[in-house]
Motif scaffolding. Structure first.
Motif: not given
Length: 351
Positions: A137, A139, A168, A170-171, A191, A194, A196, A229
């Motif tokens: 992951r 992020s 994964h 993300g941010n 994701h 997403h 974001k 996501s």
């Protein structure tokens, strides 16, 4: 394979041999597909804060195979087998977390580099056929101050074991461009759609060069809907730019089971509502994930002679409200509903 590629669903094929049966199923008006595969789920409820029972999101919802995406690392793997895999009718496969902790101590599992276990993970994957890859992951809340370094370790383990990696996103940090640069053909970005900042589209709505490069060399983009996501806006932008998800998965867990995810069929309905063809939607949760898992001759197929692993779906004309992770809601007039599954020699009615 992306959603623009088609798979024939429900075509009548001549049988190579006469069929005798002790039981027949009336599936008139239904859609007969290979058993649905959810490539990203969390089904380790006894040891993690997010886990749900596999059968609840598996055979009860028309999904014959769920792939746990990193709930366990090597240190809780025996408990995962005993407490999640063995009691379940649903077939459970897994991507092993590069952290020995997995999610068993909560989030932030990549914040301590000393707890990453590349050699041990590779060795366990070679021993355990239900382990199909490595999960990391990437992020900021997970890697803390370590940036991209955990992904280098995860990639080392995946290459040693000869398996794909699921990442994964993300941010930031790390930035998506840094992540994509390390991925090879067959690796999976989950994701990917997403809403974001810092995703695969820049502020002007153009696909970033690193994303195009990754797609060109065979990196695969997965929905991984989850709690935060998946964005209808990002999906529409991707449609405009000709970027199709290769896989539709849910990232189903305790916090999104009652919405916005609900089930794999509910997630598939979101793609129907956005104009994707049914044949391609089915391929994205059957044959496509089966190939990623290296099991295309065992699951995700209706080839004569294969084990009976089947989902029976209904396409119901029912007004349905669909919500993404950004709280955007759309309305549709039809939805996919799981009716029955055939798996492990049993015919089960979905709830």
């Amino acid at each position: 394979m992306g959603l623009y590629e088609k798979q024939q669903v429900g075509e009548k094929q001549p049988l190579p041999y006469p069929i005798e049966a002790n039981e027949t199923i009336n599936a008139e008006g239904c859609l007969i597909t290979p058993g649905l595969i959810d490539l990203h789920a969390h089904v380790f409820p006894t040891q993690t804060f997010l886990g749900v029972e596999a059968d609840r999101v598996g055979v009860e919802q028309g999904v014959t195979t769920v792939v746990d995406a990193g709930s366990t690392g090597i240190w809780a793997f025996d408990a995962f087998l005993e407490e999640a895999v063995r009691p379940s009718v649903t077939r459970i496969l897994a991507f092993l977390n590069i952290s020995g902790d997995g999610l068993c101590k909560g989030g932030g599992e990549l914040g301590d580099m000393s707890r990453l276990t590349p050699r041990e993970a590779a060795a366990l994957i070679r021993e355990q056929p239900l382990l199909r890859g490595i999960k990391a992951r990437m992020s900021s809340s997970v890697v803390k101050h370590n940036g991209i370094r955990p992904l280098h370790v995860a990639k080392e383990a995946a290459r040693e074991a000869g398996v794909p990696m699921m990442v994964h996103i993300g941010n930031a940090p790390p930035r998506l461009a840094e992540v994509l640069a390390l991925l090879d053909r067959g690796d999976v970005v989950t994701h990917a759609f997403h809403g974001k900042a810092g995703g695969m589209f820049d502020e002007g709505g153009e696909l970033i060069a690193e994303a195009q490069d990754a797609l060109d060399r065979g990196v695969l983009f997965d929905i991984g809907h989850g709690e935060s996501s998946f964005s209808f806006r990002t999906l529409r932008l991707a449609q405009e730019k000709g970027v199709a998800p290769h896989v539709i998965s849910t990232d189903v867990h305790r916090r999104n089971l009652d919405g916005p995810v609900h089930s794999l069929t509910h997630t598939l309905t979101k793609f129907l509502a956005n104009g994707y063809p049914l044949e391609a939607i089915v391929a994205a949760c059957t044959s496509a994930p089966a190939r990623i898992l290296g099991m295309e001759n065992e699951i995700g197929t209706l080839k004569p002679g294969a084990c009976a692993d089947v989902t029976i779906l209904q396409l119901r004309k029912e007004p349905t409200r669909l919500t993404d992770c950004e709280k955007e809601t759309i309305e549709t007039s039809e939805r996919l509903v799981a009716h029955q599954v055939i798996t492990s020699g049993k015919v089960l009615t979905c709830k």
